[in-house]
Design a protein around this motif. Sequence first.
Motif, PDB file in Angstrom:
ATOM      1  N   HIS A  69       0.857  -1.177   0.000  1.00 21.64           N
ATOM      2  CA  HIS A  69       0.000   0.000   0.000  1.00 21.64           C
ATOM      3  C   HIS A  69       0.898   1.234   0.000  1.00 21.64           C
ATOM      4  O   HIS A  69       2.082   1.148   0.358  1.00 21.64           O
ATOM      5  CB  HIS A  69      -0.913  -0.009   1.227  1.00 21.64           C
ATOM      6  CG  HIS A  69      -1.747  -1.255   1.345  1.00 21.64           C
ATOM      7  ND1 HIS A  69      -2.724  -1.581   0.432  1.00 21.64           N
ATOM      8  CD2 HIS A  69      -1.724  -2.259   2.253  1.00 21.64           C
ATOM      9  CE1 HIS A  69      -3.284  -2.733   0.781  1.00 21.64           C
ATOM     10  NE2 HIS A  69      -2.690  -3.172   1.880  1.00 21.64           N
ATOM     11  N   PRO A  70       0.392   2.383  -0.394  1.00 24.78           N
ATOM     12  CA  PRO A  70       1.213   3.601  -0.395  1.00 24.78           C
ATOM     13  C   PRO A  70       1.877   3.820   0.977  1.00 24.78           C
ATOM     14  O   PRO A  70       1.244   3.708   2.024  1.00 24.78           O
ATOM     15  CB  PRO A  70       0.208   4.711  -0.704  1.00 24.78           C
ATOM     16  CG  PRO A  70      -0.845   4.018  -1.529  1.00 24.78           C
ATOM     17  CD  PRO A  70      -0.956   2.644  -0.914  1.00 24.78           C
ATOM     18  N   GLY A  71       3.199   4.071   0.941  1.00 23.39           N
ATOM     19  CA  GLY A  71       3.969   4.322   2.159  1.00 23.39           C
ATOM     20  C   GLY A  71       4.563   3.075   2.805  1.00 23.39           C
ATOM     21  O   GLY A  71       5.386   3.178   3.703  1.00 23.39           O
ATOM     22  N   GLU A  72       4.180   1.889   2.366  1.00 22.38           N
ATOM     23  CA  GLU A  72       4.701   0.645   2.957  1.00 22.38           C
ATOM     24  C   GLU A  72       6.059   0.272   2.363  1.00 22.38           C
ATOM     25  O   GLU A  72       6.345   0.566   1.201  1.00 22.38           O
ATOM     26  CB  GLU A  72       3.736  -0.520   2.750  1.00 22.38           C
ATOM     27  CG  GLU A  72       2.520  -0.470   3.633  1.00 22.38           C
ATOM     28  CD  GLU A  72       1.681  -1.724   3.519  1.00 22.38           C
ATOM     29  OE1 GLU A  72       1.061  -2.092   4.524  1.00 22.38           O
ATOM     30  OE2 GLU A  72       1.628  -2.342   2.426  1.00 22.38           O
ATOM     31  N   GLN A  73       6.854  -0.415   3.187  1.00 17.31           N
ATOM     32  CA  GLN A  73       8.173  -0.877   2.760  1.00 17.31           C
ATOM     33  C   GLN A  73       8.373  -2.317   3.227  1.00 17.31           C
ATOM     34  O   GLN A  73       7.941  -2.687   4.314  1.00 17.31           O
ATOM     35  CB  GLN A  73       9.266   0.000   3.373  1.00 17.31           C
ATOM     36  CG  GLN A  73      10.675  -0.418   2.963  1.00 17.31           C
ATOM     37  CD  GLN A  73      11.744   0.462   3.611  1.00 17.31           C
ATOM     38  OE1 GLN A  73      11.825   0.528   4.837  1.00 17.31           O
ATOM     39  NE2 GLN A  73      12.538   1.128   2.783  1.00 17.31           N
ATOM     40  N   ARG A  74       9.079  -3.113   2.423  1.00 16.37           N
ATOM     41  CA  ARG A  74       9.473  -4.470   2.796  1.00 16.37           C
ATOM     42  C   ARG A  74      10.940  -4.634   2.445  1.00 16.37           C
ATOM     43  O   ARG A  74      11.419  -4.133   1.424  1.00 16.37           O
ATOM     44  CB  ARG A  74       8.668  -5.531   2.042  1.00 16.37           C
ATOM     45  CG  ARG A  74       7.216  -5.583   2.395  1.00 16.37           C
ATOM     46  CD  ARG A  74       6.989  -6.112   3.810  1.00 16.37           C
ATOM     47  NE  ARG A  74       5.596  -6.283   4.100  1.00 16.37           N
ATOM     48  CZ  ARG A  74       4.801  -5.337   4.568  1.00 16.37           C
ATOM     49  NH1 ARG A  74       5.255  -4.141   4.774  1.00 16.37           N
ATOM     50  NH2 ARG A  74       3.524  -5.596   4.821  1.00 16.37           N
ATOM     51  N   CYS A  75      11.659  -5.379   3.304  1.00 14.79           N
ATOM     52  CA  CYS A  75      13.079  -5.621   3.090  1.00 14.79           C
ATOM     53  C   CYS A  75      13.396  -7.096   3.297  1.00 14.79           C
ATOM     54  O   CYS A  75      12.715  -7.774   4.079  1.00 14.79           O
ATOM     55  CB  CYS A  75      13.928  -4.792   4.063  1.00 14.79           C
ATOM     56  SG  CYS A  75      13.729  -3.011   3.887  1.00 14.79           S
ATOM     57  N   VAL A  76      14.427  -7.566   2.618  1.00 17.68           N
ATOM     58  CA  VAL A  76      14.956  -8.904   2.828  1.00 17.68           C
ATOM     59  C   VAL A  76      16.455  -8.763   3.062  1.00 17.68           C
ATOM     60  O   VAL A  76      17.095  -7.877   2.500  1.00 17.68           O
ATOM     61  CB  VAL A  76      14.661  -9.852   1.639  1.00 17.68           C
ATOM     62  CG1 VAL A  76      13.167 -10.153   1.540  1.00 17.68           C
ATOM     63  CG2 VAL A  76      15.168  -9.289   0.335  1.00 17.68           C
ATOM     64  N   GLN A  77      17.009  -9.634   3.905  1.00 16.22           N
ATOM     65  CA  GLN A  77      18.420  -9.505   4.286  1.00 16.22           C
ATOM     66  C   GLN A  77      19.120 -10.859   4.211  1.00 16.22           C
ATOM     67  O   GLN A  77      18.521 -11.899   4.495  1.00 16.22           O
ATOM     68  CB  GLN A  77      18.524  -8.968   5.710  1.00 16.22           C
ATOM     69  CG  GLN A  77      19.953  -8.741   6.166  1.00 16.22           C
ATOM     70  CD  GLN A  77      20.016  -8.227   7.594  1.00 16.22           C
ATOM     71  OE1 GLN A  77      19.422  -8.825   8.492  1.00 16.22           O
ATOM     72  NE2 GLN A  77      20.701  -7.127   7.793  1.00 16.22           N
ATOM     73  N   GLN A  78      20.410 -10.812   3.852  1.00 18.23           N
ATOM     74  CA  GLN A  78      21.209 -12.037   3.775  1.00 18.23           C
ATOM     75  C   GLN A  78      22.691 -11.677   3.820  1.00 18.23           C
ATOM     76  O   GLN A  78      23.098 -10.631   3.352  1.00 18.23           O
ATOM     77  CB  GLN A  78      20.884 -12.779   2.475  1.00 18.23           C
ATOM     78  CG  GLN A  78      21.543 -14.128   2.358  1.00 18.23           C
ATOM     79  CD  GLN A  78      20.920 -14.952   1.242  1.00 18.23           C
ATOM     80  OE1 GLN A  78      19.720 -15.085   1.159  1.00 18.23           O
ATOM     81  NE2 GLN A  78      21.750 -15.503   0.385  1.00 18.23           N
ATOM     82  N   TYR A  79      23.488 -12.597   4.347  1.00 14.12           N
ATOM     83  CA  TYR A  79      24.937 -12.415   4.413  1.00 14.12           C
ATOM     84  C   TYR A  79      25.572 -12.744   3.070  1.00 14.12           C
ATOM     85  O   TYR A  79      25.195 -13.709   2.411  1.00 14.12           O
ATOM     86  CB  TYR A  79      25.537 -13.326   5.493  1.00 14.12           C
ATOM     87  CG  TYR A  79      27.034 -13.177   5.625  1.00 14.12           C
ATOM     88  CD1 TYR A  79      27.572 -12.176   6.418  1.00 14.12           C
ATOM     89  CD2 TYR A  79      27.898 -14.007   4.928  1.00 14.12           C
ATOM     90  CE1 TYR A  79      28.952 -12.020   6.530  1.00 14.12           C
ATOM     91  CE2 TYR A  79      29.271 -13.859   5.025  1.00 14.12           C
ATOM     92  CZ  TYR A  79      29.789 -12.864   5.834  1.00 14.12           C
ATOM     93  OH  TYR A  79      31.139 -12.711   5.928  1.00 14.12           O
TER      94      TYR A  79
END
Length: 160
Positions: A69-79
């Motif tokens: 939705h507007p303004g939302e953020q998602r992140c994924v992380q890995q070494y």
Amino acid sequence: MTTSTSTFASTSATRQVSASGPAVGAGRGRRRRGGRVTAYVSAAAVCAAALLAAAGPASASQFFGGTLHPGEQRCVQQYAGYQVRADGKATGQGAKFKLQYNGVTVPGTGSPGLVTNWAADLRSSWGNFPGAGYYTACVTNNGTADTNVRLELKTDGEVF
């Protein structure tokens, strides 16, 4: 002394059971099969240990797919030890993408604004890999409507 004879369907073997002592030939087939099973289990354990040792810290790419939705953020992380690649796609107005190394955006990896396709590729063999550490790929919906996004982060042996 009483003696009886029985036949086992699994081995088609006949053995004699004596009331005064152990059966003649009892367990021979089982010992052999048990030895084979033990050998198979040992071999499987050695193979599993070798695979785990070769896998290293990062053994599966990280992925997010869904609606923002507007303004939302998602992140994924890995070494990553020596290379990293991030790919992103968005529908509609698009989305803003970036790749971070130890919490700081890597220069040149952020999208210039809302985009529908994005990629960042950092490799030690190309001389643009900042160093070993944790990498985070993020997607943000800075638009005014919902957008469907796909974000994938691959490191080291996952990158081709």
